[in-house]
Design an enzyme around this catalytic site. Structure first.
Site, PDB file in Angstrom:
ATOM      1  CB  VAL A   1      -0.991  -0.030   1.189  1.00  0.00           C
ATOM      2  CG1 VAL A   1      -0.269   0.137   2.511  1.00  0.00           C
ATOM      3  CG2 VAL A   1      -2.064   1.003   1.024  1.00  0.00           C
TER       4      VAL A   1
ATOM      5  CB  ILE B   1      -0.309   8.063   5.835  1.00  0.00           C
ATOM      6  CG1 ILE B   1       0.496   9.343   6.062  1.00  0.00           C
ATOM      7  CG2 ILE B   1      -1.456   7.930   6.836  1.00  0.00           C
ATOM      8  CD1 ILE B   1       1.074   9.482   7.443  1.00  0.00           C
TER       9      ILE B   1
ATOM     10  N   GLY C   1       1.842   3.742  -3.107  1.00  0.00           N
ATOM     11  CA  GLY C   1       1.052   4.868  -3.588  1.00  0.00           C
ATOM     12  C   GLY C   1       0.400   5.701  -2.504  1.00  0.00           C
ATOM     13  CG  HIS C   2      -2.264   5.923   1.130  1.00  0.00           C
ATOM     14  ND1 HIS C   2      -2.224   6.225   2.460  1.00  0.00           N
ATOM     15  CD2 HIS C   2      -3.440   6.406   0.688  1.00  0.00           C
ATOM     16  CE1 HIS C   2      -3.337   6.837   2.818  1.00  0.00           C
ATOM     17  NE2 HIS C   2      -4.093   6.954   1.763  1.00  0.00           N
ATOM     18  CG  PHE C   3      -0.076   9.898   0.586  1.00  0.00           C
ATOM     19  CD1 PHE C   3      -0.988   9.941  -0.460  1.00  0.00           C
ATOM     20  CD2 PHE C   3      -0.555   9.943   1.878  1.00  0.00           C
ATOM     21  CE1 PHE C   3      -2.349  10.060  -0.202  1.00  0.00           C
ATOM     22  CE2 PHE C   3      -1.912  10.055   2.142  1.00  0.00           C
ATOM     23  CZ  PHE C   3      -2.820  10.111   1.110  1.00  0.00           C
TER      24      PHE C   3
END
Length: 149
Positions: A45, A55, A48-50
């Site tokens: 995850v 986070i 792309g986050h972030f």
């Protein structure tokens, strides 16, 4: 009762990369469960986050609560065998009053504390809370139903 990831996978169908519970450290049937997920920068995850400011997404925290709640519901259904558990699945019906109070970052140990609010037959209403270092980071009320596959 302590459950490692192998025992967890005998009860819920989730697998990598969507198995969001590493260990269960305590279960009191029909009452509560404590378990955790170690959050690492290697979690997919974070691609792309972030980028540059990782986070852990709130929806993933809620899903982890739901998985922990599913374990609690299954373990509270009496002496269900692994075969019986394999023929059932937990469907979440609603998530209410979800709140995100602090960010969760790589390196955190995300502890889930789930307690039963109400149970009637196959329907479970659960209070879910998530903590990092004993600081409340998220909470929600979860409603689930155990059904045949």
């Amino acid at each position: 009762m302590i459950m490692d990831v192998i025992e967890i996978q005998k009860i819920i169908p989730h697998r990598y990369p969507f198995l969001l519970l590493d260990r269960v450290t305590q279960i009191k049937e029909n009452e509560s469960l404590i378990g955790y997920k170690n959050i690492t920068i290697g979690d997919n995850v974070f691609q792309g986050h972030f980028p540059g400011h990782p986070i852990y997404p709130g929806v993933m925290i809620l899903e982890g609560m739901a998985q922990a709640g599913g374990i609690l519901a299954f373990k509270s259904m009496g002496n269900m065998t692994e075969e019986e558990a394999a023929s059932k699945v937990v469907y979440f019906m609603s998530i209410d009053r979800a709140k995100f109070r602090a960010p969760v970052k790589p390196g955190d140990r995300l502890e889930y504390r789930i307690s039963v609010i109400k149970n009637k037959g196959q329907i479970w209403v659960l209070d879910g809370k998530a903590y990092v270092d004993d600081v409340l980071v998220s909470e929600a009320e979860l409603k689930a139903m155990i059904v045949d596959k």
